[in-house]
Design a protein around this motif. Structure first.
Motif, PDB file in Angstrom:
ATOM      1  N   VAL A 150       0.833  -1.221  -0.138  1.00 47.79           N
ATOM      2  CA  VAL A 150       0.128   0.025   0.089  1.00 47.79           C
ATOM      3  C   VAL A 150       0.842   1.211  -0.030  1.00 47.79           C
ATOM      4  O   VAL A 150       0.698   2.070  -0.679  1.00 47.79           O
ATOM      5  CB  VAL A 150      -0.957   0.077   1.111  1.00 47.79           C
TER       6      VAL A 150
ATOM      7  N   SER B 235       2.103   1.708  -3.336  1.00 43.87           N
ATOM      8  CA  SER B 235       1.143   2.181  -4.171  1.00 43.87           C
ATOM      9  C   SER B 235       0.932   3.854  -4.080  1.00 43.87           C
ATOM     10  O   SER B 235       0.880   4.556  -5.186  1.00 43.87           O
ATOM     11  CB  SER B 235      -0.291   1.423  -3.754  1.00 43.87           C
ATOM     12  N   TRP B 236       1.182   4.362  -3.006  1.00 43.94           N
ATOM     13  CA  TRP B 236       1.200   5.678  -2.607  1.00 43.94           C
ATOM     14  C   TRP B 236       2.310   6.670  -3.238  1.00 43.94           C
ATOM     15  O   TRP B 236       2.194   7.369  -4.050  1.00 43.94           O
ATOM     16  CB  TRP B 236       0.901   5.975  -1.349  1.00 43.94           C
TER      17      TRP B 236
ATOM     18  N   PHE C  83      -1.763  -1.441  -5.062  1.00 42.00           N
ATOM     19  CA  PHE C  83      -2.968  -1.221  -4.178  1.00 42.00           C
ATOM     20  C   PHE C  83      -3.831  -2.495  -4.183  1.00 42.00           C
ATOM     21  O   PHE C  83      -4.013  -3.090  -2.891  1.00 42.00           O
ATOM     22  CB  PHE C  83      -3.711   0.003  -4.434  1.00 42.00           C
TER      23      PHE C  83
ATOM     24  N   LEU D 221     -11.828   1.206   3.292  1.00 48.45           N
ATOM     25  CA  LEU D 221     -11.879   1.629   1.853  1.00 48.45           C
ATOM     26  C   LEU D 221     -12.906   2.856   1.712  1.00 48.45           C
ATOM     27  O   LEU D 221     -12.659   3.764   0.809  1.00 48.45           O
ATOM     28  CB  LEU D 221     -12.224   0.366   0.947  1.00 48.45           C
TER      29      LEU D 221
ATOM     30  N   LYS E 251      -8.937   8.929  -1.622  1.00 44.99           N
ATOM     31  CA  LYS E 251      -7.565   8.757  -1.969  1.00 44.99           C
ATOM     32  C   LYS E 251      -7.158   7.458  -2.844  1.00 44.99           C
ATOM     33  O   LYS E 251      -6.369   7.743  -3.621  1.00 44.99           O
ATOM     34  CB  LYS E 251      -6.885   8.551  -0.582  1.00 44.99           C
ATOM     35  N   TRP E 252      -7.565   6.342  -2.453  1.00 43.85           N
ATOM     36  CA  TRP E 252      -7.392   5.256  -2.905  1.00 43.85           C
ATOM     37  C   TRP E 252      -7.852   5.165  -4.312  1.00 43.85           C
ATOM     38  O   TRP E 252      -7.211   4.561  -5.246  1.00 43.85           O
ATOM     39  CB  TRP E 252      -7.384   4.030  -2.364  1.00 43.85           C
TER      40      TRP E 252
ATOM     41  N   TRP F 126      -5.520   6.759  -6.633  1.00 42.87           N
ATOM     42  CA  TRP F 126      -4.418   5.940  -7.045  1.00 42.87           C
ATOM     43  C   TRP F 126      -4.770   5.046  -8.076  1.00 42.87           C
ATOM     44  O   TRP F 126      -4.113   4.722  -8.970  1.00 42.87           O
ATOM     45  CB  TRP F 126      -3.774   5.111  -5.661  1.00 42.87           C
TER      46      TRP F 126
END
Length: 282
Positions: A211, A214-215, A229, A269, A275-276, A279
């Motif tokens: 994770v 991923s960021w 992610f 989630l 945010k995700w 991504w």
């Protein structure tokens, strides 16, 4: 000179508009028929050309060369399938490598022009990589306990690299999945009676790492943050999957723990969706 310069500018503008229309088509921002209509307006030839020689339209309208090419490819595949077992092992290895290099090579070449066909070639090559490896192990009676993990590790590494380079998310994810399988199998042999706490410590640090990657990659490299992610999200529930599917003798409450972690994961989630999702879609 001014007239020629104006003509070049007009051509550049038209190309920009056509590329934008193709982007709308791929992103499904407009229906297919609207994209065709706009392309017909701005295209000088007033036709939407299909550059893929394997499409149904081009097969219907194509020359005899396309059909002969298809016949040759199909015949070559059947010949390799029928006589692969009687080849000496150096020729078997060379044949397998040649087929994979051709498939992956054309996938890379066609990545931007014919994305669907490129993905098909990459998928076929990936299946053949695993298939050729298992076939060679069986033909030569090699020790599967030694060579299958090597094959799994090789496929995982190859798919991770090619998935990253070609920006094929599913291929990249499958590479990490194979490495996860190898990782889990290795620790089963070392700690077959590991406790649930040990399994959590075995997998969850990798979840945090993926994770975080991923960021990190979202800010530096486009097209791969979503894969990392997704791998991290899978690793979140891997301790329970490891206990239930790969090991024996774990109590029934592990199933409830799995459901609890899924609920917690979905809640996280939802809370961090802004945010995700950024991504994943980058």
């Amino acid at each position: 000179m001014p007239g020629k310069r104006d003509e070049l500018l007009n051509l550049e503008k038209r190309d920009i508009i056509l590329r934008e229309i193709q982007y709308w088509r791929k992103s499904r921002l407009l229906p297919e028929q609207y994209c065709d209509f706009l392309t017909n307006i701005y295209d000088d030839e007033a036709t939407v050309k299909d550059n893929n020689p394997i499409s149904l339209h081009n097969l219907q309208q194509g020359s005899i060369k396309i059909w002969l090419f298809g016949f040759g490819i199909i015949s070559l595949i059947f010949l390799i399938s029928l006589y692969f077992s009687v080849f000496p092992w150096p020729l078997q290895l060379a044949t397998a490598l040649s087929v994979l290099i051709v498939c992956y090579g054309y996938s890379a070449v066609l990545r931007d022009r014919q994305k669907v066909f490129s993905l098909m070639l990459a998928g076929i090559a990936s299946i053949l990589t695993l298939g050729f490896g298992l076939w060679i192990i069986e033909l030569h009676n090699l020790d599967p306990l030694f060579w299958r993990p090597i094959l799994i590790g090789f496929c995982g590494l190859l798919w991770c690299i090619l998935g990253f380079v070609l920006r094929i998310g599913l291929l990249n994810y499958c590479g990490f999945a194979f490495w996860g399988l190898l990782y889990g199998g290795f620790f089963i042999k070392i700690r077959p009676d590991a406790s649930m706490l040990e399994l959590e410590l075995l997998w969850l640090p990798l979840c945090v790492l993926m994770v975080w990657l991923s960021w990190l990659l979202y800010h530096r490299i486009s097209g791969v943050a979503g894969v990392y992610f997704g791998v991290g999200a899978t690793l979140w529930i891997m301790p329970e999957i490891d206990a239930l599917l790969l090991r024996q003798g774990y109590p029934q409450w592990v199933s409830f723990l799995l459901l609890t972690k899924i609920a917690v994961g979905l809640a996280l989630l939802f809370l961090f969706r802004k945010k995700w999702i950024t991504w994943v879609t980058s």
